[in-house]
Design an enzyme around this catalytic site. Structure first.
Site, PDB file in Angstrom:
ATOM      1  N   ASN B 214       0.709  -1.298   0.055  1.00  0.00           N
ATOM      2  CA  ASN B 214       0.097   0.075   0.024  1.00  0.00           C
ATOM      3  C   ASN B 214       0.823   1.215  -0.077  1.00  0.00           C
ATOM      4  OD1 ASN B 214       1.046   0.438   2.548  1.00  0.00           O
ATOM      5  ND2 ASN B 214      -0.886  -0.330   3.592  1.00  0.00           N
ATOM      6  N   SER B 237      -3.185  -0.968 -11.883  1.00  0.00           N
ATOM      7  CA  SER B 237      -3.204  -2.012 -12.954  1.00  0.00           C
ATOM      8  C   SER B 237      -4.076  -1.641 -14.453  1.00  0.00           C
ATOM      9  CB  SER B 237      -3.473  -3.290 -12.420  1.00  0.00           C
ATOM     10  OG  SER B 237      -2.981  -4.208 -13.363  1.00  0.00           O
ATOM     11  N   GLN B 259      -9.706  -7.306 -15.597  1.00  0.00           N
ATOM     12  CA  GLN B 259      -8.768  -6.102 -14.959  1.00  0.00           C
ATOM     13  C   GLN B 259      -9.695  -5.441 -14.115  1.00  0.00           C
ATOM     14  OE1 GLN B 259      -5.716  -6.070 -15.919  1.00  0.00           O
ATOM     15  NE2 GLN B 259      -5.560  -4.470 -14.348  1.00  0.00           N
ATOM     16  N   HIS B 262      -9.835  -6.186 -10.300  1.00  0.00           N
ATOM     17  CA  HIS B 262      -8.930  -5.891  -9.210  1.00  0.00           C
ATOM     18  C   HIS B 262      -9.217  -4.735  -8.137  1.00  0.00           C
ATOM     19  CE1 HIS B 262      -5.438  -8.723 -10.201  1.00  0.00           C
ATOM     20  NE2 HIS B 262      -5.775  -8.384 -11.698  1.00  0.00           N
ATOM     21  N   GLU B 327       0.172  -1.781 -19.314  1.00  0.00           N
ATOM     22  CA  GLU B 327       0.795  -3.045 -18.470  1.00  0.00           C
ATOM     23  C   GLU B 327       0.585  -4.291 -19.266  1.00  0.00           C
ATOM     24  OE1 GLU B 327      -1.189  -3.591 -14.845  1.00  0.00           O
ATOM     25  OE2 GLU B 327       0.371  -4.977 -14.062  1.00  0.00           O
ATOM     26  N   HIS B 328      -0.891  -4.433 -19.531  1.00  0.00           N
ATOM     27  CA  HIS B 328      -1.300  -5.741 -20.264  1.00  0.00           C
ATOM     28  C   HIS B 328      -1.557  -5.445 -21.687  1.00  0.00           C
ATOM     29  CE1 HIS B 328      -2.052  -6.711 -15.994  1.00  0.00           C
ATOM     30  NE2 HIS B 328      -1.178  -7.587 -16.315  1.00  0.00           N
ATOM     31  N   ASP B 361      -1.598 -14.253 -15.871  1.00  0.00           N
ATOM     32  CA  ASP B 361      -1.496 -13.864 -14.402  1.00  0.00           C
ATOM     33  C   ASP B 361      -1.240 -15.122 -13.553  1.00  0.00           C
ATOM     34  OD1 ASP B 361      -2.370 -11.268 -14.466  1.00  0.00           O
ATOM     35  OD2 ASP B 361      -4.597 -11.621 -14.321  1.00  0.00           O
ATOM     36  N   GLU B 415      40.854  17.103 -16.915  1.00  0.00           N
ATOM     37  CA  GLU B 415      39.740  17.144 -15.837  1.00  0.00           C
ATOM     38  C   GLU B 415      40.303  17.478 -14.690  1.00  0.00           C
ATOM     39  OE1 GLU B 415      37.632  13.240 -15.754  1.00  0.00           O
ATOM     40  OE2 GLU B 415      36.528  13.659 -17.624  1.00  0.00           O
ATOM     41  N   HIS B 420      44.901  10.711 -11.281  1.00  0.00           N
ATOM     42  CA  HIS B 420      44.333   9.767 -12.171  1.00  0.00           C
ATOM     43  C   HIS B 420      45.396   9.697 -13.279  1.00  0.00           C
ATOM     44  CE1 HIS B 420      40.575  10.047 -10.328  1.00  0.00           C
ATOM     45  NE2 HIS B 420      39.917   9.344 -11.164  1.00  0.00           N
TER      46      HIS B 420
END
Lengths: 432, 432
Positions: B214, B237, B259, B262, B327-328, B361, B415, B420
């Site tokens: 959540n 979703s 869907q 959900h 998503e799908h 799923d 640089e 280095h």
């Protein structure tokens, strides 16, 4: 002078744990300030960005324009030393050639019951690249972030770089051009992150933001994560050198100082099984420090965070190296290859006496954007995979649905998701 | 009743843009509360977790213990319907077989000038899996998160699941066992995320945290990012069905409702070039809704977020689908394969009339943890790559250093990083 630890000491484990837990970064709490800036940019677009740039960068974008022009970039390139441009070009070519090998392949296959499964990779449409301004404006970093994006096929690469008092580093603009950056905006800070994430009248929004920045930039990236993708939040950098008595102490000292000169919160550690080498490296560091332009920074880093650890046998270095999970790990030992294979956590491994970490910073071809501050436990260096995403593909026919459909129906019903179950059942019993 | 859009309408672009911009989630501002909980867990460990569990889950962990015992898991499995366990086992096996193919390979090569470049993949040592409690405790989700981690070779997989009023879903525990989860703790919320990230007396810290939750869990994951790795922050979703006149309207209606059931913030969209199909689907949705146990939720989702979009030609669906970045994405059309290849942004594609999204799923074998809320523009579904990390490897010899060392020196000097440059130069002029 760095601390000296020996695995023979009774308090070794406690002191090593302290070293691991050492907090090298003062975490500024800038989150509320950043939240306000982002909100402002989302609501007021260009006007907010222009306002913050006046306040933080002392620059009037209404006058000079937010976008850096092609003429400015050409002028910047003309200002650069041709030998440095050649070196940048060599670096670009080597980074490009190496990253081209990282491009993942699409795959589709039919499983034993006839289900088609697969995936396809596609590049992100657009990426924003944050480049710090001022003294930390490194052209090599522009290449390391931009080239993999272009290799991945990202069509639009928009770079932001703050321009304090109107100044921009010519080499940074030249590197952007060499790397194929499509747009450059002279903006920075949380306001630039907000512009890239939400879009403004001048800056079209991007799908992902990469590149290092200060505490404001890091907090802003954390906040916009989800609206856009982000890369890792970069922390203070570190090198770990694992060396046996065969190694050259002057070379190791040079590598420890190359890390230490980045900033005072950088960390350089040597682990060796050779007491004499340990002492020789300590002496060489003190000697080389005196002739370094960045002596003060490197000296502070070595004094506050440096460590020399002597172990009984070189194999004892492996578990310690895995706990340190260093961003950069040099292995200079007769049995280096075997030791290397036992390393589980490191951003990058540099093998043998002739691979100073600085080669990887610039021209090795591999990426120098690597997981810092022990995050190599869960993260990888930047690469082509950061600029593509995968779409999975699934296909059943009636026969496959007959075979696995009942299990899907059972699970849908067990989860109380009857419409899920029905969407399968309705195809199995066309009357239902 | 969902909205109906037609690409012939003069205001189509504006209405489609509205649909894309629709805010489907009320973003609770829980960030300050979460910061306090995390801080408390970091400082007080188990005591803080126990305290919050009393307050939020009404459970006394001092009495029942934080860790779920093997006996409890065995008892839970015995409670489950054997047919459902069989279905879960089939799902586990198919997910495992598919994800095994995602394991990336190590690679080393010698480039034209003799530099050795490569990378090696290693699994994370430990992963934390967050599983929501109550009605959203889905055993299929346990499999989808846990199996890829185990396929990757993660040695320690620790699951947390809140136990409101002491209750745990037997199927969730059975799924954990089937998936090879190593430890289960009956804790949830931000306190569980804190326990996994920082560790407590009972819960050893992990390297990465995955799994949905959540608003508190999402905010906590965002805050601990950097200390540990995290997966995507999951949003509401959605499914997009692209279908031509060859498709069965009853099947499409069933998928849209699967869907929608959900939660009320889920989104179901149909794009078709067939006016008659659009009308038939709308009618079928209304009809099927009446017999759904979750009619209220699915009805609210369809009414508030559902959409039916009629386009002039099926090819016009492609750019709209890419903007939606669903998503799908189901493609049910005579020319479905060609349309599929033109899709740039989607979490997963389900091809043909016999591949309802619900198969993916549960039992298809591909992962159902997919990028939601348009994040498929920059993110991929969960997979083995989320549980491994890459160490890059570089080796030069004296000859390679001679060839590319000068460019590294030039860039180091440009640089302002002299140490280095020196770390390279000192190896090229052993006297230096």
């Amino acid at each position: 002078m760095a601390v000296r630890l020996s695995s023979k000491d009774a308090d070794f484990e406690a002191r090593f744990a302290d070293l691991l837990a050492q907090k090298r970064e003062v975490s500024e709490d800038v989150d509320q300030a950043v939240a306000a800036i982002l909100d402002d940019v989302r609501k007021h677009g260009d006007a907010a960005v222009i306002d913050y740039s006046k306040r933080f960068d002392r620059i009037d974008l209404d006058k000079v324009g937010m976008k850096v022009t092609a003429a400015e970039i050409a002028a910047a390139r003309a200002e650069c030393d041709p030998a440095t441009l050649d070196a940048l070009t060599l670096a670009r070519d080597r980074i490009e050639a190496h990253h081209a090998k990282q491009m993942p392949s699409d795959e589709t296959y039919i499983d034993p019951i006839g289900v088609e499964l697969g995936h396809r990779w596609t590049p992100l449409d657009s990426v924003g690249l944050y480049v710090p301004g001022g003294t930390a404006a490194y052209p090599s970093s522009v290449l390391m972030n931009a080239v993999p994006a272009k290799v991945a096929g990202v069509a639009r690469l928009a770079m932001v770089v703050p321009s304090p008092d109107g100044k921009l580093a010519p080499l940074v603009l030249a590197a952007a051009e060499l790397a194929g950056v499509d747009e450059v905006f002279r903006i920075g800070g949380a306001q630039a992150v907000g512009a890239l994430a939400y879009g403004t009248e001048t800056v079209a929004p991007v799908a992902k933001i990469v590149g290092p920045g200060n505490a404001y930039v890091a907090a802003a990236k954390r906040r916009v994560f989800g609206t856009v993708g982000i890369d890792m939040i970069a922390g203070p950098s570190e090198v770990l050198v694992v060396a046996d008595g065969s190694a050259n102490p002057d070379w190791i000292a040079a590598d420890l100082l190359a890390q230490a000169e980045h900033d005072a919160s950088a960390q350089s550690i040597l682990i060796t099984d050779d007491e004499a080498l340990a002492a020789a490296v300590e002496r060489a560091v003190e000697g080389q420090l005196k002739t370094l332009p960045r002596e003060e920074i490197a000296g502070a880093s070595w004094r506050d965070h440096g460590a020399v650890i002597v172990v009984a046998a070189i194999d004892d270095a492996v578990p310690l190296a895995n706990r340190i999970a260093a961003e950069h790990l040099e292995i200079i030992a007769e049995d280096g290859d075997r030791l290397s294979r036992e390393i589980r956590h490191a951003g990058a491994i540099f093998l043998g006496g002739h691979t100073p970490e600085a080669i990887g910073d610039y021209v090795g071809g591999s990426n120098h954007v690597l997981p810092t501050a022990r995050t190599a436990r869960f993260a990888s260096g930047l690469g082509v995979l950061d600029f593509v995403k995968r779409t999975s593909i699934l296909r059943c026919g009636p026969e496959q649905l007959r075979l696995i459909g009942p299990a899907a129906i059972a699970l849908g019903e067990a989860e109380g998701l009857q419409a899920h179950a029905r969407s399968v059942a309705i195809r199995m019993n066309p009357g239902g």
